[in-house]
Write an enzyme that holds these catalytic residues in place. Structure first.
Site, PDB file in Angstrom:
ATOM      1  CB  SER A 199      -0.918   0.007   1.228  1.00 54.17           C
ATOM      2  OG  SER A 199      -1.563   1.257   1.379  1.00 54.17           O
ATOM      3  CE1 TYR A 212      -3.615  -2.176   5.509  1.00 55.95           C
ATOM      4  CE2 TYR A 212      -3.044   0.046   4.820  1.00 55.95           C
ATOM      5  CZ  TYR A 212      -3.425  -1.245   4.501  1.00 55.95           C
ATOM      6  OH  TYR A 212      -3.595  -1.603   3.189  1.00 55.95           O
TER       7      TYR A 212
END
Length: 409
Positions: A199, A212
């Site tokens: 990501s 995250y």
């Protein structure tokens, strides 16, 4: 002294003026500056050209692909696309009997295999390896492993329990390591590919997404190290770094429920320090962030890059889906750290925590009682005065007449 944006602009102006003066004295400075600019422009032109070029794929005959996280989202769509292209797909699903796996099996060809695969469990990963090894025909090889399975956590660090940090890290970071290490023997025989879905949060840490981002930073580092170490075996490693899309990982309901659970487990001191108003504002911030996620119709941008990483004739090392996202990422990486922090903090809750609000209220109360306590007030200062000898007196001083002594001696 705290450095602010105008200090940075001032430093840039001084540096620019210095280079201008130096370039007038020596042409070498101008050539070096033009060379650096040309290098950046050439990099942009090459990337734009490659984005515009038509992609071609390899022959999928006899090639199998293992994809994790195929219950929904990117993994499910990738498995369906590769199956249509002619690859033999082993779709790893957390719930093989669930709705996502069942519908994928119905839509796919007979080549599709649904495999029970929890990337956090060693025994399930080893069982999946043995199943693939036994299921492959003599004329088939394992061509690629796509590590797609992932979960998210949206909460501030002080509210996030250690168990949640561990859970996110197990799936997003240790999961790809566990799966990749298990399947490397088969990939070494085929000189195939490893694809990791990370990501942009693996390049930049956004406040409220630390758990995250930490896991995705680890995935990016793993991909970089693996790419260098696998070159001697002819195995290529590719990483896909999408931004936020409307997938099950970004559903507002489960995220808010998890946040409520984390908040309830916090200590009384933490709850009192932040307050209910701050947590409400934080939820609204998360909602606004999720609303800015790209629509599901745009997911094809990510799937196209994932397919190219698996089946492309000339795959790239790093994929950032969408030209707009690539430009934003480039601009973020070019910003000084202070300005980048300002950009990230601009989208954070504007409501101050309860402790900060109470402290400000106490400071205002003290300022009302004693104005000298106000910020910036210098207090009473004694000023030394000096006589002004050149000043003209409005009322002249009386003249003192000298008198002769009454008695002479």
């Amino acid at each position: 002294m705290a450095l602010t944006w105008y200090h940075m602009i001032g430093a840039w102006v001084v540096a620019w003026a210095g280079l201008v003066v130096m370039s007038q004295r020596s042409s070498a400075v101008s050539w070096v500056a033009l060379g650096l600019v040309a290098a950046h422009v050439a990099d942009w032109v090459m990337k734009a050209t490659r984005n515009a070029m038509k992609r071609t794929n390899i022959d999928p005959t006899g090639k199998a692909v293992v994809v994790t996280g195929c219950d929904s989202g990117f993994g499910r769509q990738l498995a369906a696309r590769l199956d249509k292209m002619g690859f033999k797909v082993y779709a790893g699903c957390l719930s093989p009997e669930g709705a996502g796996a069942t519908s994928l099996k119905k839509e796919a060809s007979e080549r599709m295999r649904i495999v029970s695969l929890d990337v956090t469990k060693d025994d399930e990963v080893r069982a999946a390896y043995k199943y693939v090894e036994q299921d492959l025909a003599s004329d088939e090889t394992l061509w690629a492993v796509v590590n797609n399975a992932g979960i998210a956590a949206f909460t501030e660090i002080e509210w996030c329990p250690i168990a949640e940090f561990r859970r996110v890290y197990e799936v997003n970071s240790l999961g790809p390591i566990r799966v990749t290490k298990t399947f490397l023997p088969m990939l070494r025989q085929s000189k195939g590919r490893v694809v990791l879905v990370a990501s942009l949060a693996g390049r930049y840490t956004f406040p409220g997404f630390t758990a995250y981002s930490m896991s995705k930073h680890a995935t990016v580092s793993f991909a970089d190290g693996l790419r260098l170490e696998m070159q001697k075996w002819g195995i290529s490693v590719h990483i896909v770094e999408p931004t936020l899309y409307r997938t099950p990982i970004s559903q507002e309901g489960p995220i808010h429920r998890a946040l409520d659970r984390f908040w309830q487990d916090c200590s009384d001191d933490v709850k009192e320090s932040y307050g209910d108003e701050y947590i409400k504002d934080f939820k609204m911030t998360i909602t606004n962030h999720l609303n800015r996620a790209k629509p599901s119709e745009k997911i094809c941008e990510v799937i196209d890059d994932m397919v190219d990483a698996v089946a492309g004739d000339d795959p790239k090392t790093r994929y950032v889906p969408s030209v707009v996202t690539q430009i934003r990422a480039k601009l973020l990486s070019s910003l000084p750290e202070h300005l980048r922090d300002t950009v990230f903090l601009s989208s954070q809750p504007q409501t101050p925590p309860a402790f900060v609000a109470a402290e400000r209220k106490r400071q205002r109360a003290r300022a009302l009682l004693d104005p000298r306590q106000e910020k910036g007030h210098r207090g009473l200062t004694r000023m030394f005065s000096m006589p002004n000898w050149g000043k003209k007196e409005l009322t002249p001083s009386p003249k003192i007449e000298t008198q002769e002594p009454r008695f002479r001696f």
